[in-house]
Design a protein around this motif. Structure first.
Motif, PDB file in Angstrom:
ATOM      1  N   TYR A 164      15.874  -0.550  -4.121  1.00 43.52           N
ATOM      2  CA  TYR A 164      16.193   0.548  -3.210  1.00 43.52           C
ATOM      3  C   TYR A 164      17.693   0.829  -3.239  1.00 43.52           C
ATOM      4  CZ  TYR A 164      11.537  -0.299  -1.299  1.00 43.52           C
ATOM      5  OH  TYR A 164      10.180  -0.464  -1.153  1.00 43.52           O
ATOM      6  N   SER A 181      13.614   5.039  -3.329  1.00 38.09           N
ATOM      7  CA  SER A 181      12.923   4.156  -4.258  1.00 38.09           C
ATOM      8  C   SER A 181      12.500   4.992  -5.442  1.00 38.09           C
ATOM      9  CB  SER A 181      11.696   3.525  -3.584  1.00 38.09           C
ATOM     10  OG  SER A 181      10.925   2.798  -4.515  1.00 38.09           O
ATOM     11  N   ALA A 236      12.047   6.934   0.731  1.00 34.84           N
ATOM     12  CA  ALA A 236      11.085   5.960   1.232  1.00 34.84           C
ATOM     13  C   ALA A 236      11.299   5.670   2.713  1.00 34.84           C
ATOM     14  CB  ALA A 236      11.185   4.665   0.436  1.00 34.84           C
ATOM     15  N   THR A 255       9.919   4.465   7.923  1.00 28.61           N
ATOM     16  CA  THR A 255       9.685   4.008   6.552  1.00 28.61           C
ATOM     17  C   THR A 255       8.246   4.336   6.186  1.00 28.61           C
ATOM     18  OG1 THR A 255      11.170   2.131   6.945  1.00 28.61           O
ATOM     19  CG2 THR A 255       9.802   2.050   4.970  1.00 28.61           C
ATOM     20  N   HIS A 305       6.123   1.094   1.924  1.00 27.59           N
ATOM     21  CA  HIS A 305       7.415   0.433   1.738  1.00 27.59           C
ATOM     22  C   HIS A 305       7.781  -0.475   2.919  1.00 27.59           C
ATOM     23  CE1 HIS A 305       8.537   2.788  -1.842  1.00 27.59           C
ATOM     24  NE2 HIS A 305       7.917   3.804  -1.245  1.00 27.59           N
ATOM     25  N   ARG A 335       9.545  -4.848   3.791  1.00 27.50           N
ATOM     26  CA  ARG A 335      10.473  -5.247   2.727  1.00 27.50           C
ATOM     27  C   ARG A 335      11.932  -5.230   3.178  1.00 27.50           C
ATOM     28  NH1 ARG A 335       7.900  -1.602  -2.268  1.00 27.50           N
ATOM     29  NH2 ARG A 335       5.715  -2.143  -1.853  1.00 27.50           N
TER      30      ARG A 335
END
Length: 318
Positions: A166, A221, A226, A253, A257, A260
């Protein structure tokens, strides 16, 4: 006390702002609004059909404003906003104001979304005992609690690394439509959320004087958005408190995704940049029952709960 009831007009904006801030000085809800903020609200409202001014001896004693949504799904939740001036409280004005606003909301609903069920709702700060008693007396029930959080932008901000794969970039107008679509997708499962139309999106962000694109950031991303943090600044807060506050309007988000560290990294980056830009504090609001565990993300970033707002609603028979 003889009262005169009529729709609001734009000429009432100074009086409404003065009434609101006189009430805020007593209620201490933390919600500070300027004439410019009310001008925007008035511009988004159907004043002839969805507002009320309550006059006592020619003075504005109370006001009410109805907020509709462009694309309701399932249930049309119509928000009723309003305030009674502290000098005119405990005279039964609120007991008349909310039912009158509800009647107007029903008419607007039937004209625009006759096939959907209607719920009228209003936001109440949990410590406002008189307001809580009023809405509960009129049959409104507590549907949801929202926490208001703050963090001081000092030297000890928590740092969250950007996860592998990212990158974080500043918001850009070129990605405006992409961000709108990602925002709608990210909030699709959130309670009470509906898709923002291009017009609503522009009013909230693109065309809003409160939106600060230089303090808003995107997580990419493979070149696509994202996640996002979209920030606002309300000058009236600084004028009235002396604190320059960055308001985190939306954090989201995409589902694929999540988990993370994308939101944590975005928030960490935004707060650090906000501090560098001269902001002294950041604030935001979150649903206490948020299914994405957003509260934990905010607490790890240093935010602490300062107030609780309650969404009170009442289904209407049509």
């Amino acid at each position: 006390m003889e009262l005169v009831w009529r729709p609001l007009t734009t000429a009432d904006i100074p009086a409404v702002a003065a009434l609101y801030n006189a009430a805020e000085a007593v209620d201490d809800t933390g919600e500070l609004l300027s004439e410019e903020d009310f001008a925007q609200s008035f511009g988004e409202s159907d004043l002839p059909g969805g507002s009320l001014a309550v006059l006592a001896s020619g003075q504005l004693a109370a006001y009410g404003l109805i907020a509709l949504r462009d694309n309701p799904v399932g249930t049309h939740r119509v928000r009723l906003d309003g305030m009674v001036h502290p000098e005119y409280r405990r005279a039964g004005i609120g007991l008349q104001l909310l039912p009158r606003l509800t009647a107007l909301a029903r008419d607007l609903h039937v004209a625009r979304h006759p096939d959907l069920p209607l719920t009228v709702c209003t936001m109440v700060e949990s410590r406002s005992e008189g307001h809580v008693a009023l809405v509960e007396k009129l049959g409104f029930g507590a549907n949801r609690h929202f926490y208001e959080l703050e963090v001081a932008l000092g030297e000890t901000l928590a740092h969250a690394p950007i996860p592998a794969g990212y990158e974080i970039v500043p918001f850009s107008a070129a990605r405006d439509e992409e961000v709108r679509l990602v925002c709608n997708a990210a909030f699709a499962q959130h309670w009470g959320s509906v898709e923002r139309s291009p017009e609503e999106w522009a009013a909230s962000f693109t065309d809003s004087k409160r939106f600060v694109p230089e303090s808003s950031f995107l997580a990419l991303s493979q070149g696509a958005v994202a996640g996002f943090v979209l920030a606002r600044h309300y000058p009236v807060v600084e004028e009235m408190t002396g604190v320059r506050e960055l308001w985190i309007g939306d954090v989201g988000t995409l589902e694929e995704h999540r988990g993370r560290g994308v939101a944590s990294a975005l928030l960490s980056h935004t707060l650090a940049q906000g501090r560098a830009q001269g902001y002294q504090r950041a604030g935001l609001s979150v649903d206490s029952a948020n299914s994405t565990r957003a509260l934990g993300v905010y607490e790890r970033a240093g935010f602490e709960v300062t107030r609780t707002w309650i969404d009170y609603g009442r289904p209407e028979e049509l």
